[in-house]
Design a protein around this motif. Structure first.
Motif, PDB file in Angstrom:
ATOM      1  N   MET A  48       0.922  -1.278  -0.128  1.00 17.02           N
ATOM      2  CA  MET A  48      -0.060   0.088  -0.239  1.00 17.02           C
ATOM      3  C   MET A  48       1.023   1.322   0.004  1.00 17.02           C
ATOM      4  O   MET A  48       0.726   2.155  -0.583  1.00 17.02           O
ATOM      5  N   MET A  49       1.928   1.356   0.653  1.00 19.42           N
ATOM      6  CA  MET A  49       3.015   2.485   0.669  1.00 19.42           C
ATOM      7  C   MET A  49       3.419   2.772  -0.609  1.00 19.42           C
ATOM      8  O   MET A  49       3.618   3.654  -0.985  1.00 19.42           O
TER       9      MET A  49
ATOM     10  N   ALA B 200      12.041   4.709   0.629  1.00 16.83           N
ATOM     11  CA  ALA B 200      12.930   5.568  -0.531  1.00 16.83           C
ATOM     12  C   ALA B 200      12.018   5.690  -1.655  1.00 16.83           C
ATOM     13  O   ALA B 200      11.942   6.726  -2.397  1.00 16.83           O
ATOM     14  N   THR B 201      11.208   4.757  -2.012  1.00 15.88           N
ATOM     15  CA  THR B 201      10.362   4.564  -3.309  1.00 15.88           C
ATOM     16  C   THR B 201       9.266   5.916  -2.887  1.00 15.88           C
ATOM     17  O   THR B 201       8.961   6.637  -4.133  1.00 15.88           O
ATOM     18  N   MET B 202       8.696   5.977  -1.777  1.00 16.24           N
ATOM     19  CA  MET B 202       7.915   7.052  -1.400  1.00 16.24           C
ATOM     20  C   MET B 202       8.396   8.359  -1.507  1.00 16.24           C
ATOM     21  O   MET B 202       7.789   9.289  -1.408  1.00 16.24           O
TER      22      MET B 202
ATOM     23  N   LYS C 245      21.812  -2.417  -1.732  1.00 16.16           N
ATOM     24  CA  LYS C 245      20.540  -1.665  -1.869  1.00 16.16           C
ATOM     25  C   LYS C 245      20.032  -0.901  -0.540  1.00 16.16           C
ATOM     26  O   LYS C 245      19.574   0.145  -0.777  1.00 16.16           O
ATOM     27  N   LEU C 246      20.397  -1.305   0.613  1.00 17.13           N
ATOM     28  CA  LEU C 246      20.266  -0.630   1.746  1.00 17.13           C
ATOM     29  C   LEU C 246      20.910   0.700   1.671  1.00 17.13           C
ATOM     30  O   LEU C 246      20.304   1.985   2.073  1.00 17.13           O
ATOM     31  N   LEU C 247      22.332   0.862   1.175  1.00 18.07           N
ATOM     32  CA  LEU C 247      22.898   2.147   1.251  1.00 18.07           C
ATOM     33  C   LEU C 247      22.405   2.907   0.074  1.00 18.07           C
ATOM     34  O   LEU C 247      22.549   4.173   0.343  1.00 18.07           O
ATOM     35  N   GLN C 248      22.026   2.561  -0.673  1.00  9.22           N
ATOM     36  CA  GLN C 248      21.353   3.215  -1.975  1.00  9.22           C
ATOM     37  C   GLN C 248      19.956   3.822  -1.306  1.00  9.22           C
ATOM     38  O   GLN C 248      19.806   4.986  -1.590  1.00  9.22           O
ATOM     39  N   SER C 249      19.349   3.162  -0.620  1.00  7.13           N
ATOM     40  CA  SER C 249      18.242   3.561  -0.128  1.00  7.13           C
ATOM     41  C   SER C 249      18.373   4.794   0.927  1.00  7.13           C
ATOM     42  O   SER C 249      17.593   5.821   0.973  1.00  7.13           O
TER      43      SER C 249
END
Length: 692
Positions: free
Chosen positions: A288-289, A328-330, A359-363
């Protein structure tokens, strides 16, 4: 018993064979003439073939249909094997018009092909679906729709198969296949059929069909896409979470301002808000987010944040990692939620694979979230994996840390030892990335420094003939920031033939190139390296520094003037340009603070005014220090080194920190840094705290 007429007559085969022989005989003819002969021959054969096919009974056996499908596919592939002339993908297809055309026939017509009844609910396969999964290109799918009339539900599967086949192709092949798809006459018919039957589709089929059409490049303002967008609005209440997620992914691909998109996004936000109280599953909440995305109102994002915080006891490690990616997407920064996730991750770092950590560092970079303890633990863990992870993985991780302005001491020390041991194992891209990271973070290897730089330089020299002029400039720039001046790359960069190539630089890159050349020039003049020959940077690549002076900071100017205004023999100069390389926010000149002795007083009479006074350069810049420290980053370190050699004392402050202070506190902080004699105490701890 009379037999039915053959599918391809001998006359047709003769015509087709004659066309092929003609092509082979006249190979020197132009490509356009060759394609025209082939196209007309194939068009004639395929039309006659379809005419015979149309006469088949609807109850024809699957075996006969299978043979016909193979023959038709063979004919189409023969035509596709020729090189297509460059043409626009959308051609002249009628369905691309956004507005309906007067008199256009929108009535459903039964195609003269084999009709396949809709599969019953629960049936896993059918002759159509069996052949659909074997299609290897969009044109194969379209050929299949000429043989079988797809049902309403099968239309979505056709579009999905068309898109999935292109994902497996190279970029060039996919472009060619998409061109064939747009030129295929069945593509227009398929989309017209889809558009007319959209009201009978399920919400899931609508969502997937819309996504596939957008991915395939159907114009977003076309009638078919707009029809599906409106149908999605009507079906919103019937969409499950998976379909909503697919629809959200599709809307991310559609340009802002496209009709019907804003209304659909608003409706999806209302759907999420309505369903929120009944969500009990973390994965469903994250779905949903992601659906609401970056365009959701802040009020809705806060509701989602509260819901997530109420469910933190259910977070597994994958949930935790995915939650940070979801935020991060939001584009939503929630420090309480990020801190909860960070604590969970720190306890389980040893079970997170490399891809998960990257991926964590990118976020974290997207969210501008820097947890010092988390980053330090990740650096220590990476150093412990030095014997397992490859050079490429370590370089990627170093670059990710550098983008967060964090200096991962443990991994940088361990990786430097690997470079010293075997520098030739690094590719050119690896070398450039390593130089960028170590120079940007101004990392001091102490006793290993010279070995490390010599190893990198030796590996770089072997790549010099293959470097572009910009790669060469970056190499020299990074080395100069580190205070290292190997002659080979410097001489190659400053050759007239290399410098001439920078005259053709794209305008958008000129400012960056000039900035790097000015730094190289300042290093050569002020660091005075020992080189085999005297090297200088010509003025035409330096540009005019005054045209790129950053905007002044009125709040800083006001504070400095207030501090200096009541000081005798103290002068303030603002926006001072030094050595055509640096712009200083303010230079304060004041008398030396210590009381001179009689001997010093007599010597002071012989000194110049500059020698008998103290000059303080006030540098206020964004992100001057490595995160969590007062350690200056590469460009600032080089500037400080050069200003010190010119006789300036430097006071550096972080712009965002100083600007965010109340006026009274800002004045007190600047007073402690610029006039420490007033306060009689060491101000270093405060400097470190405010500069970090």
């Amino acid at each position: 018993m009379a037999h039915s007429a053959p599918f391809v007559t001998s006359g047709q085969l003769f015509l087709f064979t004659l066309s092929v022989n003609t092509i082979n005989k006249y190979r020197t003819m132009s490509l356009r003439v060759t394609e025209e002969v082939m196209r007309r021959s194939l068009h004639f054969c395929s039309r006659r073939f379809r005419w015979h096919l149309g006469r088949l009974s609807a109850t024809a056996s699957i075996t006969d249909a299978s043979v016909s499908s193979q023959q038709l596919a063979h004919i189409w592939r023969t035509g596709q094997s020729q090189t297509c002339p460059p043409r626009t993908l959308i051609g002249s297809a009628r369905f691309y018009s956004y507005d309906s055309r007067p008199g256009e026939d929108l009535e459903e017509k039964e195609p003269a092909v084999i009709q396949i009844a809709a599969t019953r609910h629960g049936q896993r396969s059918s002759p159509f679906t069996d052949r659909l999964v074997r299609c290897g290109s969009p044109s194969d799918v379209l050929d299949l729709t000429c043989l079988y009339a797809p049902t309403v539900s099968q239309v979505s599967h056709c579009l999905t198969q068309m898109w999935s086949t292109t994902k497996k192709m190279s970029e060039e092949q996919a472009r060619y296949e998409l061109q064939l798809m747009f030129e295929h006459p069945a593509f227009e018919k398929l989309l017209q059929h889809t558009m007319r039957r959209v009201r009978f589709m399920t919400g899931e089929d609508i969502a997937y069909s819309l996504l596939c059409m957008v991915k395939l490049g159907v114009p977003q303002r076309s009638r078919v896409v707009q029809t599906f967008l409106r149908a999605s609005q009507e079906k919103l209440n019937d969409l499950d979470e998976k379909s909503l997620s697919v629809l959200a992914t599709c809307l991310d691909q559609i340009e802002e301002g496209t009709p019907n998109v804003a209304a659909l996004k608003k409706g999806m936000g209302l759907q999420v808000e309505t369903r929120l109280p009944w969500i009990k599953n973390v994965v469903l909440l994250q779905t949903m987010m992601r659906i609401v995305g970056k365009d959701a109102p802040l009020k809705l994002k806060r509701k989602l944040e509260r819901k997530a915080l109420s469910m933190t006891d259910q977070f597994s490690l994958p949930n935790t990692l995915y939650m940070i990616s979801t935020m991060a997407t939001m584009g939503f920064y929630s420090k309480p939620l990020l801190d909860v996730c960070s604590n969970k991750i720190k306890e389980n770092l040893n079970v997170i694979p490399f891809s998960g950590q990257y991926k964590l560092l990118q976020s974290c970079k997207q969210l501008l979230y820097r947890d010092l303890d988390l980053l330090t633990d990740m650096s220590d863990h990476a150093a412990s994996m030095m014997d397992i992870w490859s050079n490429k993985q370590l370089v990627i991780l170093l670059s990710a840390f550098e983008s967060l302005l964090f200096c991962p001491t443990a991994i940088m020390e361990a990786f430097a030892e690997r470079v010293i041991t075997n520098p030739d194992a690094l590719t050119l891209r690896d070398l450039l990335c390593v130089l960028k990271v170590y120079s940007s973070l101004n990392f001091d290897l102490q006793h290993q420094r010279q070995q490390f730089l010599d190893g990198l330089t030796g590996a770089l020299v072997s790549y010099l003939p293959r470097m572009s002029e910009f790669e060469l400039l970056k190499t020299v720039y990074y080395l100069c920031l580190l205070g290292h001046f190997p002659s080979a790359p410097l001489e190659q960069l400053l050759q007239s033939s290399t410098l001439e190539q920078f005259k053709t630089t794209v305008p958008s890159y000129v400012i960056n190139h000039e900035r790097m050349f000015r730094t190289v020039d300042a290093c050569l003049r002020l660091d005075r390296p020992q080189l085999p020959q005297h090297l200088t940077v010509p003025p035409f690549v330096l540009g005019d520094l005054t045209t790129s002076i950053p905007s002044d900071k009125p709040w800083l100017s006001q504070s400095l003037r207030s501090l200096v205004g009541d000081q005798a023999d103290t002068v303030l100069q603002e926006m001072v340009v030094l050595e055509n390389s640096y712009v200083i926010d303010g230079v304060i000149t004041k008398p030396l603070t210590h009381q001179p002795s009689v001997t010093e007083a007599s010597e002071a009479e012989c000194r110049s005014p500059a020698e008998s006074s103290q000059r303080i350069a006030v540098i206020c810049t964004a992100n001057p220090f490595c995160h969590g420290t007062s350690h200056p980053r590469g460009p600032l370190a080089a500037m400080t080194r050069h200003l010190n050699s010119l006789g300036y004392d430097c006071v550096t402050v972080a712009e965002h920190t100083l600007h965010g202070m109340p006026e009274e506190k800002r004045m007190e902080f600047l007073s402690r840094q610029l006039f420490p004699e007033r306060h009689g105490s060491d101000t270093r701890p405060e400097t470190e705290q405010l500069g970090s």
